[in-house]
Enzyme design. Sequence first.
Site, PDB file in Angstrom:
ATOM      1  N   ASP A 172      69.191 -73.781 -28.541  1.00  9.87           N
ATOM      2  CA  ASP A 172      68.312 -72.714 -28.347  1.00  9.87           C
ATOM      3  C   ASP A 172      67.148 -72.935 -29.633  1.00  9.87           C
ATOM      4  O   ASP A 172      67.406 -73.936 -30.313  1.00  9.87           O
ATOM      5  CB  ASP A 172      69.046 -71.297 -28.818  1.00  9.87           C
ATOM      6  CG  ASP A 172      68.139 -70.079 -29.174  1.00  9.87           C
ATOM      7  OD1 ASP A 172      67.297 -69.997 -28.332  1.00  9.87           O
ATOM      8  OD2 ASP A 172      68.237 -69.549 -29.997  1.00  9.87           O
ATOM      9  N   ASP A 225      72.296 -68.983 -31.289  1.00 11.12           N
ATOM     10  CA  ASP A 225      72.689 -68.087 -32.451  1.00 11.12           C
ATOM     11  C   ASP A 225      72.784 -66.644 -32.110  1.00 11.12           C
ATOM     12  O   ASP A 225      73.077 -65.890 -33.043  1.00 11.12           O
ATOM     13  CB  ASP A 225      71.375 -68.226 -33.359  1.00 11.12           C
ATOM     14  CG  ASP A 225      70.250 -67.350 -32.969  1.00 11.12           C
ATOM     15  OD1 ASP A 225      69.800 -66.434 -33.372  1.00 11.12           O
ATOM     16  OD2 ASP A 225      69.551 -67.743 -31.824  1.00 11.12           O
ATOM     17  N   ASP A 280      64.628 -70.343 -31.384  1.00 11.47           N
ATOM     18  CA  ASP A 280      64.358 -69.448 -32.635  1.00 11.47           C
ATOM     19  C   ASP A 280      65.950 -68.962 -33.136  1.00 11.47           C
ATOM     20  O   ASP A 280      66.544 -68.483 -32.362  1.00 11.47           O
ATOM     21  CB  ASP A 280      63.550 -68.385 -31.998  1.00 11.47           C
ATOM     22  CG  ASP A 280      62.118 -68.533 -31.489  1.00 11.47           C
ATOM     23  OD1 ASP A 280      61.130 -68.253 -32.189  1.00 11.47           O
ATOM     24  OD2 ASP A 280      62.163 -68.952 -30.317  1.00 11.47           O
TER      25      ASP A 280
END
Length: 218
Positions: free
Chosen positions: A8, A168, A10
Amino acid sequence: MTGAVVFDLDGTLIDSAPDLHAAGLRMLAEFGAPPVTAAQTRSFIGNGVPVLVARLMAASGLPDDPHRHADCVASFLRHYEAAPAEQTTLYPGVVAALDRLEAAGWTLGLCTNKPYGATRTILAAFDLLKRMAVVVGGDTLPEKKPDPAPLRHAFLALPDGARLFVGDSEVDAQTAQAAGVRFALFSEGYRKSPADSIPHEHLFADFADLPGIAATLE
């Protein structure tokens, strides 16, 4: 045997919340709406720009009718794409971890809900674009994460072997589960709930630990 690691963006490789917040403030000001806090913006990240903008609009009291939402999305993108990496930073240890993964034979890729154009701009700004064998953005396919289609699309472009998705958030965990891929949760990103409540096979707070996690999959 090694394989592929897909990241991922961001909250995983980069802390982009400051630039997203700045673009959101400019968008809200353009429509005469009051500002939101940096903490609010940070909590809204993860489901792509249209959802982020809808959450910003709701938080500032802007009516969310379809035409206004479309205008706000266009405004947000205009402001964000003008300076997507002005205040954004890499998380500590990212470059060293990518170096070690590549040296061990892993192929790297990226799967994000951020628009493809802004994603490539940011990756290039941090000299990461050339490292990614595939980049899947939030507008690459009709579907966005947590639909598994973008992640499956990314892995289909990468060599066979062990597979690991690194993210995250709750969205990333749901995506990995739906795609049937092992998930490593970076605990220092934008998750909204305790790490132990998010499904994952691996948990790490320091990128120095990630190459060792990948090595256990070989």
